[in-house]
Design an enzyme around this catalytic site. Structure first.
Site, short mmCIF file in Angstrom:
data_model
loop_
_atom_site.label_atom_id
_atom_site.label_comp_id
_atom_site.label_asym_id
_atom_site.label_seq_id
_atom_site.Cartn_x
_atom_site.Cartn_y
_atom_site.Cartn_z
N VAL A 150 0.71 -0.57 0.10
CA VAL A 150 -0.57 0.02 0.12
C VAL A 150 0.38 1.32 0.02
O VAL A 150 0.50 2.14 0.11
CB VAL A 150 -1.18 0.38 1.01
CG1 VAL A 150 -1.43 -0.82 0.92
CG2 VAL A 150 0.06 0.25 2.41
N ASP A 151 2.51 0.61 -0.37
CA ASP A 151 3.07 2.18 -0.04
C ASP A 151 3.18 3.04 -1.42
O ASP A 151 4.43 4.06 -1.47
CB ASP A 151 4.34 1.30 0.37
CG ASP A 151 5.06 0.40 -0.42
OD1 ASP A 151 5.13 0.52 -1.82
OD2 ASP A 151 5.73 -0.74 -0.33
N CYS B 70 -20.29 7.99 3.19
CA CYS B 70 -20.90 8.53 1.76
C CYS B 70 -19.39 7.87 0.46
O CYS B 70 -20.28 8.62 -0.66
CB CYS B 70 -20.51 10.14 2.21
SG CYS B 70 -19.17 11.42 1.80
N CYS C 299 -20.05 14.56 4.82
CA CYS C 299 -21.40 13.85 5.83
C CYS C 299 -20.63 14.12 7.56
O CYS C 299 -22.11 13.79 7.98
CB CYS C 299 -21.76 12.72 5.13
SG CYS C 299 -20.46 11.16 5.80
N GLY D 241 13.69 -16.58 1.97
CA GLY D 241 12.70 -18.13 2.50
C GLY D 241 11.44 -18.28 1.63
O GLY D 241 11.05 -18.63 0.88
N HIS E 49 -4.20 -4.25 -2.20
CA HIS E 49 -4.88 -4.60 -0.87
C HIS E 49 -5.31 -2.62 -0.63
O HIS E 49 -5.18 -2.01 0.89
CB HIS E 49 -4.26 -4.47 0.39
CG HIS E 49 -3.81 -5.93 0.30
ND1 HIS E 49 -2.58 -6.53 0.46
CD2 HIS E 49 -4.61 -7.03 0.00
CE1 HIS E 49 -2.77 -8.12 0.10
NE2 HIS E 49 -4.24 -7.92 -0.38
#
Length: 311
Positions: free
Chosen positions: A142-143, A169, A221, A286, A158
């Site tokens: 999300v960067d 709203c 709102c 990994g 994401h």
């Protein structure tokens, strides 16, 4: 002579600074093996035998930009702290949870928003823009670093920390705009208060600051505002899931970079690709959830291998 001495001193200072910066940026990269020439060759052949490559990226590529992941051995946040990421239901139900989350996010934004793409992001961009091989990038991060690097066809699976949404709203706000509003009502010494940035821009800060923090509200709102991120326990919007499925079907190969595929939203991309008999390659430090399902797995730091792939 004095000028020569000054030049030497300046070079020494720059060298020391660059080493310090490198250490800071790579402190969240887990231990890894050197990349072999055979691995470079295998990855190069996989990539350049594709005409429509879909790249799926995870937190492992952003560790090289100084943003830690959650699960890496010894350096991931689960290993370094007792912190657990915020759950969607907790954010929705509790005003106190929202206050504390926004307080941490407010402080974390100072550094999180200044994070820069690394060689992996730029290599992916080049494979899309210059080599015309990558047709879609699906990122679990999300960067916003793929967009900062110049990639164009990016699906932020994401969501993104750079956008804020009203839960009542659906009004959307730029995160920098919200930061300005938060600064009007809250003051803080960012450098002194910040302890550790997290993958979603969250940080650890003093409890007294959190308790006094005034969170943002929707200007339209008066509703609850939330970063446009899929929190743990929530679902990726169906429209986005359908778009990813479409892009996977249009692709001829899948390349996974820096993801353990522990989260199902990423893992199901691999399941779909295998069902459609598409070759899959994973590059990660990994093990991953899909290691036993695929034929090509390279255990390596993405920044050590992807920039070496040349057309």
């Amino acid at each position: 002579m004095k000028r020569d001495v000054n030049q030497i001193v300046l070079k020494s200072m720059l060298y020391a600074y660059n080493r310090h910066l490198s250490t800071q940026l790579h402190q969240f990269v887990p231990k890894h093996k050197p990349v072999s020439e055979s691995d470079v060759k295998r990855l190069q052949e996989f990539i350049f035998n594709s005409k429509k490559l879909l790249v799926l990226t995870g937190a492992g590529i952003s560790t090289e930009s100084g943003i830690p992941d959650y699960r890496s051995k010894e350096v991931g946040l689960y290993e370094r702290t007792n912190h657990k990421p915020i759950q969607h239901i907790e954010f929705i139900k509790s005003a106190t949870v929202r206050q504390r989350y926004w307080a941490r996010n407010f402080v974390g934004w100072f550094r999180f928003s200044k994070s820069l793409p690394n060689s992996v992001h730029f290599s992916i961009r080049d494979l899309e823009i210059e080599d015309k091989i990558v047709h879609t990038v699906v990122t679990q991060n999300v960067d916003g670093l793929h967009l900062k690097a110049g990639s164009r066809n990016v699906i932020e699976l994401h969501g993104t920390g750079y956008r804020v949404i009203c839960l009542k709203c659906d009004a959307l706000y730029d995160r920098d705009y919200i930061q300005g509003k938060l600064l009007e009502n809250n003051s803080i010494d960012f450098e002194e208060t910040t302890k550790m940035i997290r993958p979603d821009g969250d940080v650890e800060i003093a409890s007294d600051f959190m308790n006094d923090f005034i969170p943002p509200i929707c200007e339209t709102c008066g509703g609850v505002l939330k970063p446009d991120i899929t929190f743990f326990g929530d679902n990726v919007p169906k429209q986005r899931v359908d778009l990813v499925r479409e892009k996977v079907s249009l692709s001829d190969r899948i390349l996974v970079l820096g993801s353990s595929l522990s989260v199902f939203s990423g893992y199901r991309i691999i399941l779909q690709a295998l069902e459609e008999k598409k070759p899959v390659c994973i590059v990660n430090i990994g093990s991953t959830r899909a290691d036993k399902l695929i034929n090509l797995k390279i255990d390596a730091k993405c920044g050590d291998i992807l920039p070496r792939i040349k057309s």
